[in-house]
Write a protein that holds these residues in place. Structure first.
Motif, short mmCIF file in Angstrom:
data_model
loop_
_atom_site.label_atom_id
_atom_site.label_comp_id
_atom_site.label_asym_id
_atom_site.label_seq_id
_atom_site.Cartn_x
_atom_site.Cartn_y
_atom_site.Cartn_z
N THR A 82 11.59 -10.82 -4.99
CA THR A 82 11.98 -11.94 -5.98
C THR A 82 12.40 -13.37 -5.05
N MET A 83 12.99 -13.22 -3.92
CA MET A 83 13.43 -14.34 -3.32
C MET A 83 12.16 -15.00 -2.34
N GLU A 84 11.19 -14.02 -2.01
CA GLU A 84 10.31 -14.44 -1.02
C GLU A 84 8.98 -14.79 -1.87
N LYS A 85 8.63 -13.59 -2.69
CA LYS A 85 7.34 -13.61 -3.32
C LYS A 85 7.33 -14.21 -4.73
N GLY A 86 8.66 -14.54 -5.19
CA GLY A 86 8.68 -15.04 -6.46
C GLY A 86 7.98 -14.16 -7.59
N GLU A 87 7.98 -12.93 -7.26
CA GLU A 87 7.04 -11.83 -8.00
C GLU A 87 8.08 -11.09 -8.87
N THR A 88 8.91 -11.61 -9.65
CA THR A 88 9.60 -10.81 -10.64
C THR A 88 9.16 -10.73 -12.03
N GLY A 112 19.17 2.69 -20.40
CA GLY A 112 18.02 2.14 -20.08
C GLY A 112 18.31 0.74 -19.97
N GLY A 113 19.59 0.05 -20.13
CA GLY A 113 19.92 -1.41 -20.10
C GLY A 113 20.33 -1.86 -18.75
N GLY A 114 20.42 -1.21 -17.70
CA GLY A 114 20.91 -1.75 -16.63
C GLY A 114 19.75 -2.04 -15.59
N GLY A 115 20.36 -2.74 -14.67
CA GLY A 115 19.17 -3.17 -13.35
C GLY A 115 18.16 -4.04 -13.89
N GLY A 116 18.48 -4.86 -14.94
CA GLY A 116 17.38 -5.72 -15.42
C GLY A 116 16.36 -5.13 -16.17
N ALA A 117 16.21 -3.76 -16.37
CA ALA A 117 15.10 -2.92 -16.72
C ALA A 117 14.71 -3.69 -18.19
N PRO A 118 15.43 -4.09 -19.13
CA PRO A 118 14.71 -4.48 -20.15
C PRO A 118 14.22 -5.75 -20.08
N ILE A 119 14.46 -6.46 -19.13
CA ILE A 119 13.69 -7.82 -18.72
C ILE A 119 12.29 -7.52 -18.12
N THR A 120 12.24 -6.62 -17.15
CA THR A 120 11.04 -6.48 -16.24
C THR A 120 10.12 -5.48 -17.22
N ASP A 121 10.65 -4.52 -18.08
CA ASP A 121 10.18 -4.06 -19.03
C ASP A 121 8.74 -3.29 -18.65
N GLY A 125 0.70 -1.34 0.12
CA GLY A 125 0.08 -0.16 0.11
C GLY A 125 0.81 1.20 -0.09
N LEU A 126 2.22 1.15 0.29
CA LEU A 126 2.84 2.47 0.17
C LEU A 126 3.74 2.61 -1.07
N VAL A 127 4.16 1.56 -1.69
CA VAL A 127 4.93 1.89 -2.98
C VAL A 127 4.54 0.60 -3.92
N ASP A 128 4.05 0.93 -5.25
CA ASP A 128 3.60 -0.23 -6.21
C ASP A 128 5.28 -0.84 -6.49
N ALA A 129 4.92 -2.05 -6.80
CA ALA A 129 5.99 -2.87 -7.06
C ALA A 129 6.64 -2.43 -8.38
N GLU A 130 5.78 -1.86 -9.27
CA GLU A 130 6.22 -1.20 -10.59
C GLU A 130 7.28 -0.16 -10.47
N THR A 131 7.07 0.44 -9.32
CA THR A 131 8.05 1.48 -9.10
C THR A 131 9.50 1.14 -8.94
N LEU A 132 9.47 -0.07 -8.12
CA LEU A 132 10.99 -0.56 -8.02
C LEU A 132 11.34 -1.36 -9.04
N TRP A 133 10.51 -1.77 -9.98
CA TRP A 133 10.96 -2.47 -11.29
C TRP A 133 11.47 -1.42 -12.31
N SER A 134 11.06 -0.33 -11.89
CA SER A 134 11.44 0.81 -13.02
C SER A 134 12.70 1.10 -13.10
N CYS A 135 13.47 0.88 -11.81
CA CYS A 135 14.89 1.42 -11.56
C CYS A 135 15.86 0.73 -12.59
N THR A 136 16.69 1.35 -13.23
CA THR A 136 17.86 0.93 -13.88
C THR A 136 19.20 0.76 -13.38
#
Length: 641
Positions: free
Chosen positions: A351-357, A572-581, A313-324
């Motif tokens: 990733t390690m607890e929720k498996g939500e990559t 835009g290619g770092g941090g797995g950003a092209p993978i999480t897209d 409820g505080l931060v959307d997961a998409e916010t975390l996955w947007s980071c490069t």
């Protein structure tokens, strides 16, 4: 002055309330996880860190640097003298005059703060911050008038009941903002938290001109991996969040924010403050997260507490996955806050607890686990690119001067051209080089940035075990991400495999060969060239000059992009950003190519396989994209024997 005891009493009351607030605030930070610090040495080092390290960053904005020196310096000195003159009653005209001078300096700085706030840049938070210059001026004027008798400018006892009451009210208003607000919450909160953050920073190596960019290893086998709730952060990380001045310099540099993805590093840090203290973001008065999918992120909708799951409820997961993970925010932050550490810590939980990559993240991680590379290629095909290169393999020779760490570019046809160019240059310089062949595994960079630190640590230990079997003086790689892992992150795992081994990026090593006269180069005649600084080479490892020296050695005068060097825009290619897209309004790579087009460049020189792939993915017409090794090969003057 009538009731001349009243100001002293009010100062003492506000000071005591500030101390109560400080104890309360410290208790919020200490709810985080243990992180060992040396309290005495940290406090002793704080002034130097404030005056040198912090101001080294602040100095990039000359206007604010001078303003901060006048306002902040004036306030610190004035507050000390106020306590001496008006609380403890030290009878000294010298101190009184010094207090007047410091108040004048503070008032001058406050005028410039006021001018800045009349038409503030969009990156600056507003709200309570808009009253700050008025509070600063009120403080300066109030104590200036109050100090005139002590300085001998006005006779003792000057004034009447009305003046006393007015000054007393102004003391409460101004000193309340300065001290009470410093510890209970307000525009000056950063002054208290920021000073302690400098003293107890989680990355002490950053001070004194040092560099510390490697992620901290996750503790494995514990009840919860990564950061689920605010109290899972280290206590000095929570302290760091509270140090934020909401200047928005991170926001202005963030490539994801500029691309319209749902990330704003300033808002993220403020959400962490909401989480550590409990409540909502209703009072936040800065730019919010971009909302490309129209999810309606309205002020007040983010809610959290120290013990609630952050992504609930505080931060959307998409916010975390947007980071490069480009570290542009960290590089630009005057308070030296570590945004990337926090983001990856929270990714580890997902990733390690929720498996939500998201998107292809889970598939890529499965591939790495099964085949030691992100795309799932057969491990035995890692050396196919080198079939015609006549390269020594460490398994056969056991010893070489240089170990060439090929990285996963071995599986990509475009990257293979870079690898072959580099090998040709090494042979031309008669370098004793070998590769690991199919014993080499993925460096683990992608797994670590995606939050799977267990897989990263497994890869790192296996790679170190392999490296320990052979003798070499130098590791060279064309991949800045592998370079960073080998140089800055593998050292956490107790192996001596890299002791006395120099880990270099290929541009640094090639520049040495050119400077030593081992490579002869012709003059480049291919038009205007600009250079793109890879994040993991520049901001992560401080290598800006070697690539440019190489280009200059071919007679190239680099046409610098507006954002270059430590302020380079990510591809835009770092941090797995092209993978999480994560969707945005535009692509980061497109923006970077637009930066290059503004220089009228015919060619963008790069030093990273990932950057090459991202920039070449931009629709033409655009400048040609080439690795520096490829440019050098074309200009190589080969000796005929």
């Amino acid at each position: 002055m009538i009731f001349d005891w009243l100001p002293s009493v009010l100062i003492a009351i506000v000071l005591m309330l500030a101390v109560v607030g400080a104890v309360r605030r410290i208790s919020l930070w200490r709810a985080g996880q243990p992180s060992p610090v040396n309290i005495i040495s940290g406090l002793m080092a704080m002034p130097k860190r404030y005056l040198h390290d912090l101001h080294h960053v602040v100095e990039r904005d000359k206007y604010m640097s001078r303003t901060h020196v006048a306002t902040g310096g004036g306030f610190v000195l004035a507050m000390f003298l106020v306590l001496c003159v008006h609380l403890f009653g030290v009878d000294s005209k010298l101190l009184a005059w010094a207090l007047l001078a410091s108040l004048v300096m503070m008032f001058t700085g406050a005028i410039f703060v006021f001018k800045r706030r009349r038409n503030p840049p969009s990156r600056l938070s507003k709200g309570p911050w808009m009253r700050l210059p008025k509070s600063l001026m009120t403080f300066a004027v109030t104590f200036f008038v109050l100090t005139l008798p002590a300085a001998g400018i006005l006779p003792d006892g000057t004034g009447n009941v009305l003046l006393t009451l007015v000054l007393s009210a102004l003391i409460l208003v101004s000193l309340g903002e300065m001290l009470f607000g410093m510890t209970w919450g307000g525009p000056m909160k950063h002054a208290f938290a920021g000073a302690l953050h400098l003293a107890f920073h989680r990355r002490q190596e950053r001070f004194g001109g040092g560099r510390s960019t490697g992620l901290k290893p996750a503790e494995l086998g514990v009840e919860v991996h990564g950061v689920s709730k605010p109290t899972d952060f280290k206590w000095n990380q929570l302290l760091g969040f509270d140090a934020c001045v909401q200047c928005g310099r991170c926001e202005a540099m963030c490539p994801a924010f500029a691309a319209g993805q749902p990330l704003n590093p300033k808002k993220l840090i403020q959400d962490m403050v909401v989480g550590l203290a409990g409540g909502t973001d209703a009072n936040y008065a800065g730019s919010h997260y971009p909302d490309p999918q129209g999810k309606g992120r309205e002020p007040g909708s983010a809610k959290g507490s120290p013990t609630e799951v952050i992504t609930a409820g505080l931060v959307d997961a998409e916010t975390l996955w947007s980071c490069t993970t480009c570290r542009a925010c960290v590089e630009e932050c005057p308070m030296m806050i570590e945004h990337v550490d926090a983001i990856v810590d929270m990714r580890r939980f997902l990733t390690m607890e929720k498996g939500e990559t998201p998107n292809k993240g889970a598939e890529v991680l499965d591939n790495i686990i099964a085949t030691d590379n992100p795309n799932g290629y057969a491990p035995g095909s890692r050396t196919n690119w080198a079939a015609d290169q006549n390269l020594n393999v460490m398994r056969d020779v056991k010893k070489a001067e240089v170990l060439f760490w090929v990285s996963d570019g071995a599986f990509d046809m475009r990257s293979q051209r870079i690898l072959r160019s580099f090998v040709k240059l090494l042979k031309a310089a008669n370098v004793d080089v070998a590769i690991l062949g199919d014993e080499e595994r993925d460096s683990g960079d992608v797994a670590r940035r995606l939050g799977d630190d267990a897989t990263f640590q497994n890869l790192a230990k296996r790679n170190l075990q392999t490296l320990s079997q052979y003798e070499f003086k130098t590791i060279v790689t064309t991949d800045p991400h592998a370079f960073h892992c080998l140089r800055n992150e593998y050292g956490d795992f107790g192996s001596d495999a890299l002791d006395n081994v120099e880990v270099l990026h290929h541009t640094t090593y090639l520049n040495r060969l050119v400077q030593d006269g081992k490579l002869k180069l012709d003059t480049f005649k291919g038009g205007t060239v600009t250079y793109h600084d890879p994040c993991y080479l520049g901001r992560y490892n401080g290598e800006y000059e070697a690539p440019r020296e190489l280009l200059r050695s071919m007679g190239i005068e680099v046409a610098e992009m507006e954002r270059s060097g430590f302020r380079s825009r990510c591809c835009g290619g770092g941090g797995g950003a092209p993978i999480t897209d994560i969707p945005g309004e535009k692509r980061i790579a497109d923006m970077r190519v637009e930066d290059a087009k503004e220089t009228q460049a015919d060619l963008i020189a790069v030093g990273c396989q990932q950057c090459t792939a991202m920039l070449e993915g931009v629709v033409e017409p655009r400048p040609e994209i080439r690795d520096i090794a490829e440019i050098l090969v074309d200009q190589l003057i080969e000796e005929v024997h």
